[in-house]
Each structure stands twice: as C-alpha cells, then as structure tokens.
Design a protein around this motif. Structure first.
Motif, PDB file in Angstrom:
ATOM      1  N   LEU A 425       0.845  -1.185   0.000  1.00 39.92           N
ATOM      2  CA  LEU A 425       0.000   0.000   0.000  1.00 39.92           C
ATOM      3  C   LEU A 425       0.880   1.235   0.000  1.00 39.92           C
ATOM      4  CD1 LEU A 425      -2.728  -0.773   2.643  1.00 39.92           C
ATOM      5  CD2 LEU A 425      -3.087  -0.281   0.254  1.00 39.92           C
ATOM      6  N   VAL A 427       1.097   4.165   1.444  1.00 39.45           N
ATOM      7  CA  VAL A 427       0.628   5.057   2.500  1.00 39.45           C
ATOM      8  C   VAL A 427       1.472   6.320   2.458  1.00 39.45           C
ATOM      9  CG1 VAL A 427       0.330   5.320   4.973  1.00 39.45           C
ATOM     10  CG2 VAL A 427      -0.068   3.115   3.907  1.00 39.45           C
ATOM     11  N   PRO A 428       0.832   7.454   2.428  1.00 38.60           N
ATOM     12  CA  PRO A 428       1.626   8.685   2.384  1.00 38.60           C
ATOM     13  C   PRO A 428       2.509   8.806   3.633  1.00 38.60           C
ATOM     14  CG  PRO A 428      -0.736   9.129   2.142  1.00 38.60           C
ATOM     15  CD  PRO A 428      -0.596   7.706   2.485  1.00 38.60           C
ATOM     16  N   LYS A 430       4.822  10.736   6.465  1.00 39.68           N
ATOM     17  CA  LYS A 430       4.776  12.027   7.160  1.00 39.68           C
ATOM     18  C   LYS A 430       6.194  12.469   7.473  1.00 39.68           C
ATOM     19  CE  LYS A 430       0.447  12.908   7.205  1.00 39.68           C
ATOM     20  NZ  LYS A 430       0.005  13.922   6.251  1.00 39.68           N
ATOM     21  N   TYR A 434       6.193  17.282  10.509  1.00 43.21           N
ATOM     22  CA  TYR A 434       4.831  16.973  10.922  1.00 43.21           C
ATOM     23  C   TYR A 434       4.821  16.437  12.351  1.00 43.21           C
ATOM     24  CZ  TYR A 434       0.530  14.352  11.407  1.00 43.21           C
ATOM     25  OH  TYR A 434      -0.642  13.861  11.880  1.00 43.21           O
ATOM     26  N   GLU A 441       1.655  20.616  19.211  1.00 39.97           N
ATOM     27  CA  GLU A 441       0.217  20.779  19.426  1.00 39.97           C
ATOM     28  C   GLU A 441      -0.198  20.113  20.725  1.00 39.97           C
ATOM     29  OE1 GLU A 441      -2.389  19.397  16.325  1.00 39.97           O
ATOM     30  OE2 GLU A 441      -4.099  19.625  17.677  1.00 39.97           O
ATOM     31  N   ARG A 442       0.409  18.965  21.004  1.00 38.46           N
ATOM     32  CA  ARG A 442       0.067  18.276  22.249  1.00 38.46           C
ATOM     33  C   ARG A 442       0.395  19.131  23.458  1.00 38.46           C
ATOM     34  NH1 ARG A 442       1.608  11.922  22.150  1.00 38.46           N
ATOM     35  NH2 ARG A 442       0.493  11.467  20.233  1.00 38.46           N
TER      36      ARG A 442
ATOM     37  N   ALA B 421      -6.905  -1.131  -3.634  1.00 39.99           N
ATOM     38  CA  ALA B 421      -6.038   0.038  -3.794  1.00 39.99           C
ATOM     39  C   ALA B 421      -5.384   0.031  -5.162  1.00 39.99           C
ATOM     40  CB  ALA B 421      -4.983   0.053  -2.708  1.00 39.99           C
ATOM     41  N   PRO B 425      -7.632   3.227  -6.972  1.00 38.26           N
ATOM     42  CA  PRO B 425      -6.774   3.898  -5.997  1.00 38.26           C
ATOM     43  C   PRO B 425      -7.351   5.219  -5.479  1.00 38.26           C
ATOM     44  CG  PRO B 425      -5.863   4.093  -8.195  1.00 38.26           C
ATOM     45  CD  PRO B 425      -7.083   3.239  -8.312  1.00 38.26           C
ATOM     46  N   TRP B 431      -9.732   4.456   1.419  1.00 34.84           N
ATOM     47  CA  TRP B 431      -8.662   5.051   2.224  1.00 34.84           C
ATOM     48  C   TRP B 431      -9.146   5.320   3.636  1.00 34.84           C
ATOM     49  CZ3 TRP B 431      -3.917   4.327   1.199  1.00 34.84           C
ATOM     50  CH2 TRP B 431      -3.552   4.112  -0.131  1.00 34.84           C
ATOM     51  N   ILE B 434      -8.762   1.926   5.227  1.00 36.00           N
ATOM     52  CA  ILE B 434      -7.354   1.625   5.478  1.00 36.00           C
ATOM     53  C   ILE B 434      -6.876   2.428   6.686  1.00 36.00           C
ATOM     54  CG2 ILE B 434      -5.027   1.852   4.545  1.00 36.00           C
ATOM     55  CD1 ILE B 434      -6.131   1.219   1.821  1.00 36.00           C
ATOM     56  N   PHE B 438      -5.286   1.055  10.286  1.00 40.62           N
ATOM     57  CA  PHE B 438      -4.056   1.487  10.960  1.00 40.62           C
ATOM     58  C   PHE B 438      -4.367   1.997  12.355  1.00 40.62           C
ATOM     59  CE2 PHE B 438      -2.179   1.957   6.598  1.00 40.62           C
ATOM     60  CZ  PHE B 438      -1.240   0.964   6.786  1.00 40.62           C
ATOM     61  N   ILE B 448      -3.654   8.712  10.213  1.00 41.12           N
ATOM     62  CA  ILE B 448      -3.961  10.105   9.856  1.00 41.12           C
ATOM     63  C   ILE B 448      -3.632  10.357   8.393  1.00 41.12           C
ATOM     64  CG2 ILE B 448      -3.224  12.485  10.234  1.00 41.12           C
ATOM     65  CD1 ILE B 448      -3.131  11.868  13.191  1.00 41.12           C
ATOM     66  N   SER B 449      -2.520   9.804   7.935  1.00 42.11           N
ATOM     67  CA  SER B 449      -2.156   9.997   6.529  1.00 42.11           C
ATOM     68  C   SER B 449      -3.253   9.489   5.619  1.00 42.11           C
ATOM     69  CB  SER B 449      -0.872   9.237   6.208  1.00 42.11           C
ATOM     70  OG  SER B 449       0.167   9.720   6.987  1.00 42.11           O
ATOM     71  N   CYS B 450      -3.710   8.265   5.907  1.00 41.36           N
ATOM     72  CA  CYS B 450      -4.709   7.661   5.028  1.00 41.36           C
ATOM     73  C   CYS B 450      -6.021   8.422   5.105  1.00 41.36           C
ATOM     74  CB  CYS B 450      -4.930   6.205   5.407  1.00 41.36           C
ATOM     75  SG  CYS B 450      -3.485   5.206   5.110  1.00 41.36           S
ATOM     76  N   LYS B 452      -6.414  11.467   5.832  1.00 43.99           N
ATOM     77  CA  LYS B 452      -6.290  12.762   5.161  1.00 43.99           C
ATOM     78  C   LYS B 452      -6.378  12.594   3.661  1.00 43.99           C
ATOM     79  CE  LYS B 452      -4.238  15.824   8.469  1.00 43.99           C
ATOM     80  NZ  LYS B 452      -3.017  16.378   9.034  1.00 43.99           N
ATOM     81  N   ARG B 453      -5.854  11.489   3.176  1.00 40.75           N
ATOM     82  CA  ARG B 453      -5.990  11.242   1.743  1.00 40.75           C
ATOM     83  C   ARG B 453      -7.463  11.055   1.390  1.00 40.75           C
ATOM     84  NH1 ARG B 453      -2.610   6.761  -1.458  1.00 40.75           N
ATOM     85  NH2 ARG B 453      -1.012   8.343  -1.232  1.00 40.75           N
ATOM     86  N   HIS B 472      -7.465  12.245  15.988  1.00 40.48           N
ATOM     87  CA  HIS B 472      -6.730  13.348  16.586  1.00 40.48           C
ATOM     88  C   HIS B 472      -7.005  13.467  18.069  1.00 40.48           C
ATOM     89  CE1 HIS B 472      -5.933  14.766  12.412  1.00 40.48           C
ATOM     90  NE2 HIS B 472      -4.796  15.100  12.985  1.00 40.48           N
ATOM     91  N   MET B 475      -4.784  11.095  19.597  1.00 38.76           N
ATOM     92  CA  MET B 475      -3.415  11.600  19.565  1.00 38.76           C
ATOM     93  C   MET B 475      -3.241  12.806  20.487  1.00 38.76           C
ATOM     94  SD  MET B 475      -1.445   9.937  17.452  1.00 38.76           S
ATOM     95  CE  MET B 475      -0.231  10.934  16.598  1.00 38.76           C
ATOM     96  N   GLN B 477      -4.319  15.601  20.020  1.00 41.34           N
ATOM     97  CA  GLN B 477      -4.180  16.844  19.256  1.00 41.34           C
ATOM     98  C   GLN B 477      -5.556  17.494  19.249  1.00 41.34           C
ATOM     99  OE1 GLN B 477      -1.990  14.514  16.042  1.00 41.34           O
ATOM    100  NE2 GLN B 477      -1.540  16.639  15.536  1.00 41.34           N
ATOM    101  N   SER B 480      -6.521  20.239  16.540  1.00 41.61           N
ATOM    102  CA  SER B 480      -6.837  19.706  15.209  1.00 41.61           C
ATOM    103  C   SER B 480      -8.168  18.984  15.240  1.00 41.61           C
ATOM    104  CB  SER B 480      -5.752  18.738  14.760  1.00 41.61           C
ATOM    105  OG  SER B 480      -4.506  19.366  14.798  1.00 41.61           O
ATOM    106  N   ALA B 481      -8.340  18.196  16.308  1.00 37.93           N
ATOM    107  CA  ALA B 481      -9.591  17.445  16.416  1.00 37.93           C
ATOM    108  C   ALA B 481     -10.768  18.401  16.362  1.00 37.93           C
ATOM    109  CB  ALA B 481      -9.602  16.653  17.722  1.00 37.93           C
TER     110      ALA B 481
END
Lengths: 593, 679
Positions: A425, A427-428, A430, A434, A441-442, B421, B425, B431, B434, B438, B448-450, B452-453, B472, B475, B477, B480-481
């Motif tokens: 896969l 996966v983008p 980071k 980041y 942020e935390r 995928a 895709p 996504w 997926i 994760f 988060i990456s997926c 966000k995609r 988030h 996490m 955060q 952001s949340a």
C-alpha cells in the motif's frame, strides 16, 4: 480496471512466452489478403493424397471480390472468383466410393455450390417459397387489367398489414412507388410470376448414419426464412425441414441423422434453440439476453460466446453451467480438438489481439497475435495433425503448429489471490516536521486553539467592518437600494497607450426605469486622460445592460498603471450610489516602444 | 462490591461488543450508499472520457441514476448503484427528459417511402441494378466432363444455362436495349446480405456493418428491413436514440407483424424516457408474441420508472415465470428496496443466487443486504463467495474488509484492501477504511495519513472528518480534532455524537462553557445515549455544578433503563465503572441500576451469542484488547483517584475522566463507522 488486472494475472500464468510456448510459428503473412469468418474456413484432404488443404471462402477486402482460395502450406494453390459472398464453407464425404475424397460445399446466397476434386460438381438452390395466394390473385387480376394500380396498391397494403406470408419483392417495390410510376411498373411486371426466394445464412455437416471419422455426412443449412434444412448427401433432396422462431446464425450438430441427433442453433434474437431428431420445433431454448458471437460444442457442453464479453457453458438441455468473463469482445470462436491427447477445448479470438483457449472454465493457453483474429480453425493441415490457422482483421494469415510435446494443463487453477494483493500500500509518509508539529500541538494545544479563535474573531470583525464601510460609502458595484437597484461592471480593452473602457450599467429593478444618473471618473491626471470625466447616463430601462464607452489615454511612458474609480451618482446627491475601482493594465504600447 | 466485581470480570466479552454497538444505532440506516455514490461518480468520470462516442451514451444513464438515488434517501443501500438494464441488442441509456410524448399511432401510418427516405440519405446515386442477379459461375464448365447422372445433368444444365440467358446481347442501339433490359430486370433478394450484416454487428465492427448496410439499402431501395433494423441498433449504440426510433418505426411499417420491431421501438421510447408510450408499444408487441419474457421484463422496468411498483412486480414475476434471468431478479429486488422491504428483497436475491450462483453482483448485493440487517455470518458467506468468483470485486472486498475490521482482523483486511487500492486507488471509502485499520493497529500517524488522503478525495464526507477527529483526539491533538469535528458538524449537523466529541475536544482545550453547550446539543439530538449524559455529568461535576450533574446522571439512568427495556443492550464496562464512581461521588448510590442490567444483559448476550454465529463474538479479542489497552492508558492516570473514595473524588477525577469515554468511543465508533461507509 479490475478486469484488466485479472486478465493480466491470468495471462501471466498461462502466457506462452517464446521458450515455453506450446506453439511453433509456422507461417505469418500480414499481407495474405484473406478476409473471412471462421465458418468459411475448412480443412480437408481435397485430393485424397493425404495432404490436407485449407479452403477459404474469402470475402475479399470490403466484401467486394469474393474468392474461393485453396491453400497448401503457406501458398495459395488455386484461387477462383465467386458469384456472391460465401456464407459458409464445409467439407463432407458424399458417398462411400473409393477414393474417399471429400466434397467441398460453399453456401452463397440462395445456393450451395458443391465441388469435387476442386471442380464444380453440383449446384443446389433453395426451393422457392410459396407466394401469398392473395397477392398472386391480385397480380393475376392486374395482368388481366381488371383492377387499376391504385386499387392494387390498397389491396396489397391490406395484405401487408395482416398476412402471415410476407409480400414478394415485386409487391414491396410497387408499394414504394409514386402514383405516376405505378402504371409503367404494373405493365412491365404484371406478366411475371411472383417469386419469393430466401438465402442461406449458415451451414454445417451432420453424419448420416455412422459416427466414424470418415462417414458420409449431410449438409445442414440455416436459411433466412427461419428454417433448418437437412440435405441428402447424394441426391441433394431435402431430408428434413425444421422451423425456428428466429434466423439461425450459428449451428452446432452432434449425432447421426438416421439415428439421433441434436442440433443447436444460435439465432439473431439472442436465443439458442436446441432441436432433436424427432422435433420439428425447438425442444429447448437458451435465452442469452445478448447476441451470441459463437457456438461451439465441447463434448456434452455447448459453449456460447456472447457480446457481453463472456463465455457461457450450457448443457444440452439448456441449463447454464458456468460463465467466464473475457477481457475484450469476442470476435470468433472455434473448436480445438487434440485427438492424440483426447482434448477438446474452445478457442476464442478476442478484439484485443489474443486467442484464448478454454477447457470448460479453465484457461489453458493464451496466444498473442499482432492483430485481432477474426477467424480460427484447428485441425490437420498439410501433414501436421495439430495446426492452428488464424486470419486477422487486416487480412493476415497466421499458421501455428502445436508442439508434439505440448500438454495443456489448467494453468494453476482459478484459485489464488490476485497479484495486486502482494503489492504494498502506498501510505503517504509524514515528515519529521509533521511529527514536531504534532508534539507541539500536544503541548500547547490550548494556546493554539485560543490564538486561532482570537484571530478568527478578529478576522470576522474586520471583514464585517470592511463590509459595513463598503456599504456605507457605496463602494460596491451592486446597489440594492429600493430606489436605484443597479449593477455595474467594467471592461478595459486594448494594449495601450489608448484603452477603451466600457461600463456596463444595468437597472435590476423589475419595472421602474431610472432617470437622472451621472457617471464620474476619478483618476490621476498625470497618468491618464479621459475625454469626458463626467457625463449623464440616459434613461435606464429595467433589465437591459447599457454599455457606456469611453477612451482612456495613458500618459505615462514609465509603464506605471493606476486605479481609475468610477462613481455612479444621482443628481443632487453627493454620496455615490455605486462605485468601482478599475485596475488599469500597463500600457504595453509605450513600454515596448 | 462483590457482585460488581464479578460483573466486570465477565463483562470483558461485552465491552467489545458494546463498543461496536454504540455508534451503530444512529448510523447504520443512513450511511451506506452515500459515499459509494460519490465514489462511483468519481470513478465513472475517471474511466469514461465524456467525449468519446461509445461511452458518451452511458452518461444519460448516470444522470438519471443520481436523482433516483436521492429519492431513495434513507434506504440508500442497494449497493449504492442502480443496476443498468441491458437489452438483447444494446446497452441502455436513459434520457432524463420525458416531456413530450409523441402520439403513438403516428408512426404506424407513415408511408414506407416517406418514413425511410429522410432517415438515411445516400450521397451517391442509386446504383443501377445488376443485369444478371445470378452472375456467371466462378468456373467454366468443362465440356469434356459431362455430369454422370441425370440429376446432375439437370443441375449442371441449369448452372451452365443461366449465364447464357442472362447475358444481354450487345445492343445495336440504345433504344432497342431499353425495353429488353427492363423486361429482364429481376429484383434482388432483399435478405441477401443479412447474415453478413449480422456477423459484422455482433463482432462490433460497426464501420464494416454500416458499409454493408448502405450497399444493401441502395440495392434494395431501402426495402431491406434487417439492414434498417441493424442501422437503428447502431444508431442507438452511438447515442442517437431519436434517429434509431425513427428507423425502428420504419421497420415496423415494413413488417407490421413482427413483434421484434415493436419491441425495439418501445425500447427506444424507453431510452428517451417516454415510459408510458413504451409500455403501450410493448403491449402492442405482446399481442403479437404473448410469451416473451423480455416484453414482460421491460414493461416491468418501465413501471418502476413510473413508480407503479405493484404493476412492475406483476410484470417482473410474469417475466420470471416465462424465463428466469438474473436481470429480472435484480430489478425485482430493486423494487423491494425502493419500497424499503429488505426481507422481501433478500428473498428475491436468494432465489436469484440459487438460479445463478456465480453472479458476483447478485452475491455482493445479497451480502450487503444481510450486512444491513446485521446477519453477519450470512453476509460474510455471500461476500466471500463473490470474492471467490471475482477476487477483485471492489464492493465485495470493501464490505468484507469492513467486517474483518469490525472483528479486529486488521491485517487480513489490509491485505484485501491492497487489491482494491490497485484497482480503484482513488476511492475515499477505501482510504478511510485503510486509515481505520491502521488506527486499530495503533499506527496513528499512518492512520492520519490515510484519512487525510480520503478527506482529500472526498472533502465533503463528514464520516471521514469524524474519523479524523477521533484519531486526533486519541493523539491528544485537541486543536486539530476541534477543526475536523467542527467541519464534520457543518456537513452533518444532526449527529449527537459529533457534538459529544466536539465537547470532549473543547473540554481538553479548557473551554468548558462551549463544551457544555456542545453537550447540551448532543443530549438534545440523541435522547437515548447514556454516554453523552454521563460525559456531560462528569463535566458538570468537575465544574462544581452538582445539581446539573445530578440531573444528567438521572437522565443517563433513564436512558439506560429505556435501552435495557427495549432490547438486549450490553453496556461498556468502562462506562459502567465510571457511572458508578460518579454515582458514588454524587452520593446517589444507585449501583443497582447498573449491576442488574449488566448481569441480565450478559446472560441474554450469552444465550444469543451461542445460538448466533460464532463469527459475531469470537474474533472480538483484538478489538477488545485494543479497547482495554486504551482504557488502561486512561486508567493509569485515574487510579489514585478511583481508589481514594468519595470525598477525594472532587478534584482528581476531573481530568482523567474526560478522555476516557472518548477513548472507548474510538474503536467502537470507528469500526462501526467504517462498516457503514463502504456499503
């Protein structure tokens, strides 16, 4: 997409690459100039010398010059023109006498031409169809001049609306004529008897009474008037006649005529009809819901290719057994029979230039060809038992020989995950940044949030202020006051130094015209010169857009541009109704000079 | 204390189950089709270039589809896709316009000459008719080899004779030739090249086909019915439905007794959106050919578009009676779905699958229907079958993958998603799923990456935003949340859970005033969510508003009772624990409310679970473990306070209490969420 990937995977397994290929490339001639269908290909030992020839009923390029070609090896042995396009070719044994050379039958139009030893031997013509008795009667009357052409026309139209038996060509042509032409037509044709002729659409052979390889066979013809005819091999009389609900396109026969046979006919209405010896009408019917593009019987299974890019397997009673999807449209199909190994399989030529060989559902082999294959034939050619003959869309001829060591195995079966499953896969990723930001942020989430909220409020406040200010000073190009609903937009044309400035002023009220408006331009007089910086606007009729044009001369030669403000005013009122800021373009004329 | 303790010990099984359940109630019914439609649209756009003629014709179909889906609204499942109908002869395409209905009788009156000539105009003049329709034979008869038998002699004579007869002698002058030529004129056989036209047509070699048709029509002066028929079919395939309709009407004039022509006329009318007119013509055709499934089927489909479902059902059942086809089953199932009758739809699809067990579309649809009803075992079975026959089936993989996710088989699900995928895709639900895989595996950054995609691909999908908010929050955060959740709320303002999560984020951002307002909104939207009330109560308690907290606590008890009465609901052990602590702190001391129902629920759960599919509860392990891991993280901070006793509770629980319920919510919501999404 999915289909494509699966096809890749299948072919990946069954692919015949050079080294491990099951086929020897015997001959490839892209310029062979053979345009034909599988039904017009036949392999036979025409001279009884053990050397099998290929008979091709060639339609010629564009269907213009039909020819009968006989090939021996890679070369054309004989070639003779045909009277009409050949619909089907078949070889069959006519009688028991020695030497047992098969006859060649070529169906074309309403006739079957039979050749023996490559010499014309017999021509069978389909019997004339009985004309409509009423129609016959009418023409007879016309012949005696008892009825005039108009009455004849009306009566014939009546017949056409109702009758079971269709009209002859003569009557149909007559019905099409103009009034003035009728007289001549009738006088010219009235003496002729009415004829209805049909044509052969397909042809195959059926063993007469023995199942042997070299037994005498009957010809089975499918005709345009939805009939199947079985011809006697010696006397060429019609032994049996069966009717179908539609016009047959492909035929597949098994059994012997005198004992028991099954006849499957794929028809133009998308159905396959199955007939048996004792039935004059179809016994079973397979409805495909698409047009069949090929019909092949493999042992007890009828394999039908459909226009929906799939192969279907059916029993002889019309029960569906399986379906296989193809990666592309099927162009032609034929049977592959490897006698030495007792294998029967289906070959299908696809539009993507593949020939796929299936044994039931299992893909056995894929042959890639340089052009889409439009006709296929497998059998003994020359002295080689397992030869595959293909002709391509562009008129090429490909001959391949199956290696004697070749064994078709079902390529790994259908099971197994698709190869895409093994791919990773994407996966983008980071970045480090980041992650750092996340940590920040935390730690300081609350502060960030508060800052953001504060800024957001400030932004909103500012936006609101600016808006109010704009409203107050009429800086907006749309005036929504009750008295003067106006819209303004401006266009600047030209390269400079002289520009044309066009204001489009529109009264957006529904009914009320507006009178007494003024337009004023405010500009830097060092940079620009306008002939009139202040003028009156004519009466504005509601709904229309008024173009107000003026020229602007750019005075500066330094390539400076400025804003020109347009104000729309009401007479006797100092606050403008509307205003627009026009960003003047740079004067390219001066800058270039 | 003893009973409660034991309650926790056993409630481990349920906790996971509850997690799945919490979000289900609100979500399940709504979510299915939506994203899928978006995805499909996107996909279709990507695949079919709008300009290309061949695919262009499909566009109207999709145009029609969209409003239909909307209309379906609530019961959007049905695979999110209107199933196209294919006729015998060509792909269907709908045109949305159904305004002008032409008078039907009109076309039957058209004279053949008039009807035909405007339709096809030939650039070249008509060719002169061949003087000899039976041209010379390809071979010269060898005079030296006379036919052996008498019969052959006859045949031979005929063959040899004809060329002689037909060959007109070279004329001395033009005048003398004319009458003779006319006398000799024979009409060509109209059907001479029908077979060739047909062969070209089925091979989709339309250029060659058109050439033959043109030639044939010239030769027969437009009388060859089959040539016109195929020309009309090709027109229709090319999207020129109006032209095709005119040609079919010409065919109907040429042979009025042929049901096929009428069927095609009706079909073109249908494609033009003139459903009523189409039905009339079909009825006309049915008079000529009573037993035709195709007529019944198509009339049924017309009735579907006219929204006369009972008539449509009758017709489709008739069609099935005459001959069974997958398509008829699909349409029938669709009617039941449009009527919102899932059970009947399932019945129909079951029969359909029985009839053609390898049709992956049927299998997938049936699987999704079972999924919608919560019959997971059967759903999985059918989806699995679909995948056996077509291992790359997008819908089936997503659905099956989501079920695996629900059961915590994240790795297996991820493996399956790889196939999708590769094939699709750019699918937002993919996504999203997926990402949640994760998340389940605690790879939050990847999640988060997926997500966000997914969000990039479908920016207006609130479910993806919801999941992003959830991740988030996990996490920590919170800023952001907050943004993701408020974006989600803007898109979907009617979801109580969104407000609750927003409130949690706000609480952590130290904005208790807004948090309270968010909680109030959440409680207003979701009447029966004990979790919302509990969280709200905790917040109020921490803020020192005891009365408010008490009110919320009682509200929670009320909804718990309601839920308990209404069905076999089990409650999350974490929630129960928290509620008990809070109860103690508020000095309500109503532990009874919890302990009993928990036990009850549990026993109920046990009995049902044993009878139910093993798949439902068996693989819960990992999910539960996840839940535990998270709550233990929360508990880690919580411990001292909890053990302390009632008096000390005032301050310490304040902070730790907050994140905890959300932490529980995550896996639950997430997994359920995902499940809904891809249907």
């Amino acid at each position: 997409m999915a289909a494509a990937s699966s096809s890749d995977s299948d072919s990946g397994r069954a692919e015949s690459n050079e080294a491990s290929s099951k086929w020897l490339d015997a001959h490839y001639d892209p310029m062979a100039n053979i345009h034909t269908f599988s039904s017009c290909l036949a392999l036979a030992d025409l001279h009884g010398d053990g050397e099998y020839k290929l008979v091709v009923g060639d339609l010629g390029p564009g269907g213009q010059h039909p020819r009968l070609k006989v090939l021996k090896g890679p070369t054309v042995l004989t070639e003779s023109p045909l009277p009409a396009l050949p619909a089907a070719a078949a070889t069959f044994l006519m009688e028991q006498h020695e030497p047992r050379t098969p006859a060649l039958a070529l169906a074309s139009g309403p006739c079957v031409y039979v050749y023996k030893n490559l010499r014309p031997y017999f021509k069978f013509s389909l019997p004339q169809l009985p004309p409509n008795p009423l129609e016959q009667e009418l023409w007879n009357q016309a012949k005696e001049d008892w009825i005039d052409p108009l009455t004849l026309k009306e009566m014939l139209e009546g017949i056409r609306e109702k009758a079971e038996v269709p009209l002859s060509v003569q009557s149909l042509r007559f019905l099409q004529l103009e009034l003035s032409e009728m007289e001549a037509f009738v006088s010219q044709h009235k003496s002729k008897s009415i004829k209805r002729q049909t044509v052969i659409t397909t042809m195959t052979t059926l063993k007469k009474n023995l199942a042997d390889e070299d037994a005498v066979s009957c010809l089975v013809l499918g005709t345009e008037n939805k009939e199947l005819l079985v011809l006697d091999p010696e006397a060429f009389t019609i032994l049996a006649k069966m009717s179908l609900p539609s016009v047959p396109v492909f035929l597949e026969v098994s059994g012997q005529f005198d004992v028991e046979f099954r006849l499957a006919a794929a028809c133009r209405n998308g159905n396959v009809y199955i007939l048996r010896r004792d039935s004059k009408h179809p016994k079973y019917c397979i409805e495909l819901s698409a047009q069949p593009v090929g019909l092949v019987r493999v042992l007890k299974v009828l394999v039908v290719g459909s226009t929906q890019e799939s192969l279907h397997g059916f029993t002889h009673k019309g029960k569906k057994l399986w379906t296989v999807q193809m990666p592309a449209a099927i162009l032609t199909m034929n049977l592959l029979e490897q006698r030495s190994r007792g294998l029967q399989a289906v070959m299908a030529g696809l539009a993507n230039g593949e020939v796929r060989i299936y044994h039931d559902k299992a893909l056995l082999n894929v042959i890639r060809t340089p052009d889409a294959v439009t006709s296929l034939c497998f059998g003994r050619y020359g002295r080689e038992d397992n030869t595959l003959i293909m002709t391509t869309r562009g008129g090429g001829l490909i001959i391949k020989i199956l290696k004697r060591t070749a064994v078709f195995v079902e390529a790994g079966g259908v099971a197994g995950p698709p190869p895409a499953q093994a791919m990773k896969l994407s996966v983008p990723r980071k970045t480090r940044l980041y992650v750092d930001q996340t940590l920040r942020e935390r730690e300081a989430g609350t502060a960030m949030h508060r800052t953001f909220q504060t800024d957001l409020y400030l932004l909103r406040l500012r936006a609101a202020r600016a808006y109010v200010q704009a409203l107050e000073s009429s800086l907006n190009p749309v005036s929504v006051t009750a008295r003067e609903p106006l819209k303004l937009h401006a266009v600047v044309q030209g390269l400079g130094p002289t520009f044309k400035l066009t204001l489009h002023l529109q009264n957006t009220s529904t009914a009320r015209p507006i009178l007494g408006l003024l337009v004023c331009f405010l500009y830097n007089e060092v940079l620009y010169a306008l002939p009139r910086a202040f003028f009156k606007v004519p009466l504005l009729v509601p709904g229309l857009s008024y173009p107000l044009e003026t020229f602007v001369e750019s005075l500066s030669d330094k390539g400076i541009s400025d804003i020109i403000k347009v104000l729309v005013l009401r007479e006797g009122q100092s606050a403008p109704l509307l205003s627009a800021h026009i960003n003047m373009p740079m004067s390219e004329g001066l800058a270039a000079a | 204390m003893q009973p409660t303790g034991s309650g926790f010990a056993n409630s481990g099984v349920e906790s996971g189950d509850l997690m799945r359940r919490i979000p289900q109630t609100g979500l399940r019914a709504r979510i299915p089709g939506r994203t899928e439609i978006n995805a499909k649209w996107r996909k279709d756009r990507a695949v079919f270039p709008a300009a290309s003629g061949h695919f262009g014709q499909r566009d109207p179909e999709f145009l029609q589809q969209r409003p239909r889906q909307r209309r379906g609204g609530g019961q959007g499942c049905r695979g999110g896709r209107a199933l196209p109908v294919y006729s015998l002869t060509g792909p269907i395409s709908f045109k949305p316009s159904r305004s002008t209905t032409r008078p039907l009788t009109g076309f039957l009156r058209i004279l053949p000459g008039e009807a035909f000539r405007p339709a096809i105009s030939f650039s070249s003049p008509l060719r002169p008719l061949p003087t000899s329709p039976v041209p010379r034979l390809p071979f010269a008869w060898s005079s030296g080899k006379p036919p052996t038998s008498g019969r052959e002699a006859v045949g031979g004579a005929k063959m040899a004779e004809e060329p002689l007869v037909k060959r007109t002698p070279v004329p001395a002058s033009a005048e003398s030739q004319k009458p003779r030529l006319k006398k000799a004129q024979e009409f060509p056989i109209l059907e001479k090249q029908n077979w060739l036209i047909h062969l070209h047509y089925i091979r989709k070699d339309y250029e060659a086909c058109k050439a033959v048709i043109k030639e044939q029509l010239q030769e027969t002066q437009g009388l060859c019915e089959y040539a016109i028929y195929v020309q009309a079919l090709i027109f229709r395939l090319e999207g020129n439905i109006q032209e095709s309709l005119e040609l079919f009407q010409t065919c109907a004039v040429l042979s009025p007794q042929c049901a096929d022509n009428l069927k095609q006329v009706a079909r073109s009318l249908f494609l033009l959106g003139k459903h009523k007119a189409a039905i009339e013509v079909y009825n006309e055709a049915a008079k000529l050919n009573q037993k035709d499934w195709e007529i019944c089927h198509n009339v049924g489909v017309c009735y579907i578009y006219l929204k006369q479902f009972s008539k449509a059902q009758d017709q489709l059942h008739n069609a099935l009676h005459l001959n069974r086809h997958d398509l008829t089953y699909i349409m029938l199932g669709k009617i039941h779905l449009l009527e919102g009758d899932l059970d009947k739809a399932i019945e129909i699809y079951k029969k359909a699958v029985e009839f053609s067990p390898e049709n992956t579309e049927l299998l997938t649809t049936l699987g999704l229907l079972y999924l919608q009803l919560g019959i997971y075992q059967k759903a999985f079975e059918h989806l699995g079958n679909a995948l056996t026959y077509d291992p790359t089936n997008y819908k089936a993989i997503l659905a099956a993958g989501s079920m695996m996710q629900t059961h915590g088989d994240f790795d297996v699900a991820l493996t399956k998603y790889r196939v999708v995928a590769c094939a699709v895709p750019e699918s937002p639900p993919l996504w999203n799923n997926i990402g949640m895989c994760f998340f389940g595996k605690k790879k939050y950054v990847a999640a988060i990456s997926c997500l966000k995609r997914a969000n990039y691909l479908a920016p207006f999908d609130w479910k993806i935003l919801y999941n992003l908010g959830l991740v988030h929050l996990t996490m920590q955060q919170y800023a952001s949340a907050f943004h993701f959740l408020s974006a989600a709320i803007n898109l979907q303002p009617k979801m109580g859970e969104l407000y609750m999560l927003l409130a949690v984020a706000l609480t952590n951002l130290e904005d208790p005033e807004n948090a309270k307002r968010a909680y109030a909104e959440a409680a207003r939207l979701d009447k029966c969510k004990p979790l919302v009330n509990l969280n709200y109560a905790v917040l109020l308690y921490k803020q020192g508003e005891k009365e408010g907290a008490l009110a919320q606590y009682q509200e929670m008890e009320r909804s718990v009772r309601l839920l308990r009465d209404s069905g076999s609901l089990e409650f999350d052990s974490e929630m129960v624990e928290m509620a008990q602590k809070l109860g103690a702190a508020l000095q309500v001391g109503e532990a009874l409310v919890w302990t009993k129902p928990v036990k009850d629920a549990k026993s109920k759960h046990r009995t049902t679970s044993t009878s139910k599919a093993a798949g439902v509860q068996q693989p819960l392990g990992s999910n539960q473990a996840l839940g535990q891991a998270m709550s233990s993280a929360a508990a880690h901070r919580k411990l001292p306070s909890g053990a302390g006793g009632t008096s000390q509770l005032t301050k310490p629980p304040s902070l730790p209490l907050e994140p905890e319920p959300t932490a529980e919510a995550h896996p639950a919501e997430a997994s359920a969420q995902i499940r809904e999404k891809q249907e």
